[in-house]
Enzyme design. Structure first.
Site, PDB file in Angstrom:
ATOM      1  N   HIS A  10      16.251  47.608 -30.209  1.00  8.30           N
ATOM      2  CA  HIS A  10      16.470  48.547 -29.441  1.00  8.30           C
ATOM      3  C   HIS A  10      16.010  48.405 -27.937  1.00  8.30           C
ATOM      4  O   HIS A  10      15.820  47.240 -27.897  1.00  8.30           O
ATOM      5  CB  HIS A  10      15.630  49.518 -30.793  1.00  8.30           C
ATOM      6  CG  HIS A  10      16.081  49.782 -32.396  1.00  8.30           C
ATOM      7  ND1 HIS A  10      15.198  49.535 -33.411  1.00  8.30           N
ATOM      8  CD2 HIS A  10      17.646  50.210 -32.201  1.00  8.30           C
ATOM      9  CE1 HIS A  10      16.477  50.492 -33.243  1.00  8.30           C
ATOM     10  NE2 HIS A  10      17.277  50.668 -33.543  1.00  8.30           N
ATOM     11  N   LYS A  14      14.471  45.434 -26.287  1.00  4.27           N
ATOM     12  CA  LYS A  14      15.687  44.014 -25.430  1.00  4.27           C
ATOM     13  C   LYS A  14      14.781  42.742 -24.929  1.00  4.27           C
ATOM     14  O   LYS A  14      15.642  41.728 -24.212  1.00  4.27           O
ATOM     15  CB  LYS A  14      16.332  45.401 -24.506  1.00  4.27           C
ATOM     16  CG  LYS A  14      17.452  46.219 -25.011  1.00  4.27           C
ATOM     17  CD  LYS A  14      18.251  46.262 -24.863  1.00  4.27           C
ATOM     18  CE  LYS A  14      18.917  47.895 -24.649  1.00  4.27           C
ATOM     19  NZ  LYS A  14      19.620  47.738 -26.342  1.00  4.27           N
ATOM     20  N   SER A  56      27.445  50.757 -27.334  1.00  4.76           N
ATOM     21  CA  SER A  56      26.446  50.985 -27.473  1.00  4.76           C
ATOM     22  C   SER A  56      25.720  51.574 -28.956  1.00  4.76           C
ATOM     23  O   SER A  56      26.756  52.103 -29.544  1.00  4.76           O
ATOM     24  CB  SER A  56      25.838  51.892 -26.765  1.00  4.76           C
ATOM     25  OG  SER A  56      24.574  52.111 -26.762  1.00  4.76           O
ATOM     26  N   GLY A  57      24.917  51.004 -29.141  1.00  3.04           N
ATOM     27  CA  GLY A  57      24.165  51.125 -30.701  1.00  3.04           C
ATOM     28  C   GLY A  57      24.547  52.796 -30.690  1.00  3.04           C
ATOM     29  O   GLY A  57      25.239  52.971 -31.939  1.00  3.04           O
ATOM     30  N   ASP A  62      26.557  49.707 -33.985  1.00  2.00           N
ATOM     31  CA  ASP A  62      25.779  49.163 -35.531  1.00  2.00           C
ATOM     32  C   ASP A  62      27.055  49.521 -36.066  1.00  2.00           C
ATOM     33  O   ASP A  62      27.092  48.189 -36.915  1.00  2.00           O
ATOM     34  CB  ASP A  62      24.966  49.632 -34.994  1.00  2.00           C
ATOM     35  CG  ASP A  62      23.579  49.903 -34.411  1.00  2.00           C
ATOM     36  OD1 ASP A  62      23.570  48.986 -33.550  1.00  2.00           O
ATOM     37  OD2 ASP A  62      23.301  51.164 -34.496  1.00  2.00           O
ATOM     38  N   ASP A  82      12.918  48.688 -33.488  1.00  2.00           N
ATOM     39  CA  ASP A  82      11.957  49.625 -33.119  1.00  2.00           C
ATOM     40  C   ASP A  82      10.914  50.255 -34.612  1.00  2.00           C
ATOM     41  O   ASP A  82      11.697  51.767 -33.534  1.00  2.00           O
ATOM     42  CB  ASP A  82      12.001  50.144 -30.986  1.00  2.00           C
ATOM     43  CG  ASP A  82      10.755  50.830 -30.878  1.00  2.00           C
ATOM     44  OD1 ASP A  82       9.161  50.228 -31.619  1.00  2.00           O
ATOM     45  OD2 ASP A  82      10.926  51.233 -29.980  1.00  2.00           O
ATOM     46  N   HIS A  89      20.728  57.313 -33.919  1.00  4.37           N
ATOM     47  CA  HIS A  89      21.552  56.635 -34.907  1.00  4.37           C
ATOM     48  C   HIS A  89      21.176  56.285 -36.342  1.00  4.37           C
ATOM     49  O   HIS A  89      20.974  54.964 -36.390  1.00  4.37           O
ATOM     50  CB  HIS A  89      22.700  56.051 -34.401  1.00  4.37           C
ATOM     51  CG  HIS A  89      21.775  54.977 -33.047  1.00  4.37           C
ATOM     52  ND1 HIS A  89      21.364  54.702 -32.415  1.00  4.37           N
ATOM     53  CD2 HIS A  89      21.680  53.733 -34.379  1.00  4.37           C
ATOM     54  CE1 HIS A  89      20.951  53.893 -31.981  1.00  4.37           C
ATOM     55  NE2 HIS A  89      21.272  52.949 -32.944  1.00  4.37           N
ATOM     56  N   ASP A  92      23.411  55.567 -38.824  1.00  3.53           N
ATOM     57  CA  ASP A  92      23.764  53.578 -38.764  1.00  3.53           C
ATOM     58  C   ASP A  92      23.018  52.687 -38.683  1.00  3.53           C
ATOM     59  O   ASP A  92      23.849  51.764 -39.413  1.00  3.53           O
ATOM     60  CB  ASP A  92      24.619  54.176 -36.989  1.00  3.53           C
ATOM     61  CG  ASP A  92      25.480  54.799 -36.827  1.00  3.53           C
ATOM     62  OD1 ASP A  92      25.697  55.721 -38.278  1.00  3.53           O
ATOM     63  OD2 ASP A  92      26.266  55.482 -35.978  1.00  3.53           O
ATOM     64  N   ARG A  98      22.089  47.832 -44.718  1.00  9.23           N
ATOM     65  CA  ARG A  98      22.196  47.886 -46.304  1.00  9.23           C
ATOM     66  C   ARG A  98      23.417  46.763 -46.225  1.00  9.23           C
ATOM     67  O   ARG A  98      23.720  45.626 -47.440  1.00  9.23           O
ATOM     68  CB  ARG A  98      22.301  49.448 -46.742  1.00  9.23           C
ATOM     69  CG  ARG A  98      22.862  49.238 -47.702  1.00  9.23           C
ATOM     70  CD  ARG A  98      23.466  51.183 -48.425  1.00  9.23           C
ATOM     71  NE  ARG A  98      23.406  51.153 -49.460  1.00  9.23           N
ATOM     72  CZ  ARG A  98      25.270  51.023 -50.121  1.00  9.23           C
ATOM     73  NH1 ARG A  98      26.054  50.475 -49.427  1.00  9.23           N
ATOM     74  NH2 ARG A  98      24.999  50.971 -51.912  1.00  9.23           N
TER      75      ARG A  98
END
Length: 129
Positions: A10, A14, A56-57, A62, A82, A89, A92, A98
């Site tokens: 996050h 970084k 990007s996430g 993700d 974080d 998101h 995600d 999971r």
């Protein structure tokens, strides 16, 4: 076989993932690395690693890593999250963690856990089971 490691961080983490990458550069250089967008670019630019940069996430990175994980193309996930900042998101993120649990893929979500996980892989000799 080469370990396939996904690296995600996050925004407020970084700097930590770059620090971690510098600390483990010799090991990580021998692995096949993938990362979400900005994280991957920083790992390349600041740690000198060869990294496949995905989206990007918040734009699906993700999910891309989760899809690869589900078909056996990810051996380890380092996801420096974080916990103090809401993420747009979040579903995600939860799905990726999971998926790690469902597919029995080691996942470190903080710097201390990541160090322990990477040290353990070094002791194994970076060999895929």
């Amino acid at each position: 076989m080469t370990m396939k490691i996904a690296l995600i961080a996050h925004d407020h983490k970084k700097d930590d993932i770059v620090l971690l990458a510098r600390e483990f550069t010799p090991f990580l250089s021998a692995c096949q690395l993938m990362a979400t967008g900005t994280t991957g670019r920083r790992l390349h630019d600041e740690a000198g690693l060869t990294v496949e940069c995905l989206l990007s996430g918040p734009f699906g990175g993700d999910l891309q890593i989760g899809a690869r994980l589900a078909v056996g193309d990810v051996d380890v996930v380092v996801f420096l999250r974080d916990p103090m900042t809401a993420q747009p998101h979040e579903p995600d993120i939860n799905a990726l963690v999971r998926a790690c649990d469902v597919h029995n893929v080691p996942c470190a979500t903080n710097l201390a856990g990541a160090r322990i996980l990477l040290r353990g892989l070094i002791l194994q000799g970076c060999v895929h089971p």
